[in-house]
Scaffold this active site. Structure first.
Site, PDB file in Angstrom:
ATOM      1  N   GLY A 149       0.796  -1.232   0.000  1.00 53.36           N
ATOM      2  CA  GLY A 149       0.000   0.000   0.000  1.00 53.36           C
ATOM      3  C   GLY A 149       0.824   1.275   0.000  1.00 53.36           C
ATOM      4  N   HIS A 177      19.182   6.462  33.466  1.00 50.01           N
ATOM      5  CA  HIS A 177      19.971   7.680  33.254  1.00 50.01           C
ATOM      6  C   HIS A 177      21.324   7.302  32.666  1.00 50.01           C
ATOM      7  CE1 HIS A 177      21.727  11.608  34.013  1.00 50.01           C
ATOM      8  NE2 HIS A 177      22.789  10.972  34.510  1.00 50.01           N
ATOM      9  N   ALA A 208       0.189  19.430  -0.903  1.00 49.35           N
ATOM     10  CA  ALA A 208       0.015  18.494   0.222  1.00 49.35           C
ATOM     11  C   ALA A 208      -1.078  19.060   1.130  1.00 49.35           C
ATOM     12  CB  ALA A 208       1.336  18.339   0.972  1.00 49.35           C
ATOM     13  N   ASP A 257      -7.352   4.161   6.333  1.00 46.85           N
ATOM     14  CA  ASP A 257      -7.629   5.544   5.919  1.00 46.85           C
ATOM     15  C   ASP A 257      -9.013   5.716   5.317  1.00 46.85           C
ATOM     16  OD1 ASP A 257      -5.041   6.087   6.664  1.00 46.85           O
ATOM     17  OD2 ASP A 257      -4.408   6.879   4.719  1.00 46.85           O
ATOM     18  N   GLU A 275       0.825  28.066   3.907  1.00 46.22           N
ATOM     19  CA  GLU A 275      -0.177  27.372   4.735  1.00 46.22           C
ATOM     20  C   GLU A 275      -1.280  28.380   5.080  1.00 46.22           C
ATOM     21  OE1 GLU A 275      -0.962  24.253   6.302  1.00 46.22           O
ATOM     22  OE2 GLU A 275      -2.632  25.544   6.888  1.00 46.22           O
TER      23      GLU A 275
END
Ligand SMILES: Cc1cc2nc3c(=O)[nH]c(=O)nc-3n(C[C@H](O)[C@H](O)[C@H](O)COP(=O)(O)OP(=O)(O)OC[C@H]3O[C@@H](n4cnc5c(N)ncnc54)[C@H](O)[C@@H]3O)c2cc1C
Length: 459
Positions: free
Chosen positions: A40, A438, A263, A306, A201
């Site tokens: 895909g 750490h 986009a 999607d 944008e």
């Protein structure tokens, strides 16, 4: 190829292929119809090729600061051909991996374009048209870029992300319309490889779906990297010219470039599926409504990924695929759609899960937030990666974690801990009390939690 399957899946993206494997593991006879490459969008023209290229950018950046570590590497130069070949090799290797998984699980790969009618799926492939029957059909056809009519697409001068991921050479000047994660990630590759990049944008910030503080940090880094950012600006018209493209903005300015990347979002990929024939209605945006286990309004028809109009991310598509495979074969599967981590991999990396601060405040509850800077982490200093911060958004009374937002080195990996904490319904106090090793970057999350409690140690 059989004439009948227990489950036929249309689309082999992460939603479809993972559903196929899980259904086969449960004993179902599964066929997957795919009209392009196995894997895909994610594997072939989305997540993987972008990340392969962004890794090159990371190595390039490392070379650029090798001197800070006492290493001399000489002049750094790019071999565009080799960079794109490496990206293709990574994609190819993963594609072969999915093919192997199909073989190992006895899943049949059926090349061709699928469409449905009442009882069968029709496949139009190179060998002609075939009707195949199945007890359950999964629509896993994903998404395609939306293509507003004002852009004169020609796949060359004006194109969507797919063309940019297979370009042979880096254009000198690129205009990117849309500062979502696709625009930012591909823009970062182009900029790092030497292009002049203008991003237009229409909203007031980059990564508009994310937390406002994160957007500011990303914009700061993009400006430092030399991006020309035009926020709250709309492209009114665009023309393909002999020299490339010319766009008129609503600020009355004109931007010219060699190529434009559009986009501006992705819509459902349902063309030709013939969903009307089975009475499956789409929503007003054209997506296929389905519940968290992929069940649609039509018995025996599932939709995942999607195409369902949820958050468009590969890992959510995959989980939906697993949930739907379980539902279709009578098994249990738990999926919590409240906790969907989202990452952006352009430098700086972003990892986010849960609500943004603005979304949490909109929920009419007392919200308290804390931030902790990367520069206060020993490991960040060791890595010379001190830009960025951790941010926790939590319910002020109960300490319930509502959202975590990280921008900086390795944020996309670190967010995994926050996602697990939210899935397990941890409070901020429980994150703070978890012993973190750490020196690490992820100890920033515990430090941020301590700060949220008013007890910060460092920074
Ligand atoms: C540039 C880019 C970068 C991305 N980066 C990320 C990332 O870093 N992380 C992330 O989580 N997500 C990322 N995404 C999003 C991610 O790719 C999608 O969320 C994911 O691929 C959706 O999976 P899916 O299974 O729904 O469908 P898709 O991956 O879209 O696959 C659907 C498949 O179905 C096929 N198909 C469609 N119709 C038919 C038909 N009728 N017959 C046969 N086959 C058909 C299509 O050709 C396609 O191969 C990115 C997307 C893009 C474009």
């Amino acid at each position: 190829m059989a004439d009948r399957y227990d489950i036929l899946i249309i689309g082999s993206g992460p939603g479809g292929y993972q559903a196929a494997i899980r259904a086969a593991q449960y004993g179902a006879r599964v066929g997957v119809i795919e009209d392009r490459e196995i894997g895909g969008v994610c594997l072939n023209r989305g997540c993987i090729p972008t990340k392969a290229l962004l890794e090159t950018v990371r190595v390039q950046e490392l070379c650029g600061k090798a001197g800070d570590f006492g290493i001399s590497v000489g002049e750094v130069s790019l071999d565009t051909g080799a960079i794109f070949e490496r990206k293709d090799r990574v994609v190819e290797q993963l594609r072969k991996g999915v093919e192997t998984l199909f073989k190992r699980n006895g899943i049949e790969f059926i090349p061709g374009r699928g469409s449905v009618d009442a009882t069968t799926v029709e496949v139009n492939g190179d060998d002609g048209t075939r009707q195949i029957r199945a007890d359950a059909v999964f629509i896993a056809t994903g998404s395609v870029p939306v293509r507003p009519g004002i852009f004169p697409y020609d796949g060359e001068r004006v194109a969507t992300s797919e063309a940019f991921l297979s370009m042979g050479e880096i254009p000198q000047r690129v205009l990117i319309v849309g500062a979502g994660y696709i625009g930012c990630e591909i823009g970062s590759v182009l900029r790092a490889f030497g292009a002049e990049v203008t991003v237009v944008e229409m909203l007031d910030r980059v990564l508009p779906a994310g937390d406002g503080d994160v957007s500011k940090q990303v914009a700061k880094r993009m400006k430092k990297a030399g991006f020309d950012l035009r926020l709250e600006t709309k492209v009114e018209s665009m023309e393909a010219t002999d020299a490339g493209v010319s766009a008129t903005l609503d600020s009355d300015e004109t931007v010219t470039a060699d190529k434009a990347l559009i986009a501006v979002g992705r819509g459902p990929n349902t063309e030709g599926l013939n969903l009307e024939a089975i009475g499956l209605e789409t929503d007003e945006r054209g997506f296929v409504p389905a519940d968290s286990h992929g069940r649609t309004a039509v018995d025996g028809v599932y939709a995942v990924g999607d195409v369902t109009g949820r958050i468009q991310l590969a890992h959510l598509a995959a989980k939906q695929g697993l949930a739907a495979a379980a539902a279709a074969t009578g098994h249990e599967y738990y999926i919590d759609e409240r906790v969907v981590p989202a990452c952006v991999f352009s430098p700086p990396e972003v990892g986010a899960v849960g609500l943004t601060e603005a979304e949490a405040r909109d929920q009419d509850r007392e919200v308290s937030t804390a931030q902790f800077p990367y520069k206060a982490l020993g490991k960040a200093l060791c890595r010379e990666e001190t830009d960025g911060f951790f941010k926790i958004v939590a319910d002020a009374d109960s300490g319930e974690v509502l959202g975590v937002h990280i921008v900086g080195d390795n944020a996309a990996d670190i967010i995994g801990e926050a996602a697990m904490a939210m899935q397990l319904e941890c409070t901020v106090e429980e994150i703070a009390h978890t012993i973190h090793s750490h020196p690490t970057l992820y100890e920033g999350l515990a430090e941020c939690a301590e700060r949220w409690l008013g007890l910060g140690i460092h920074g």
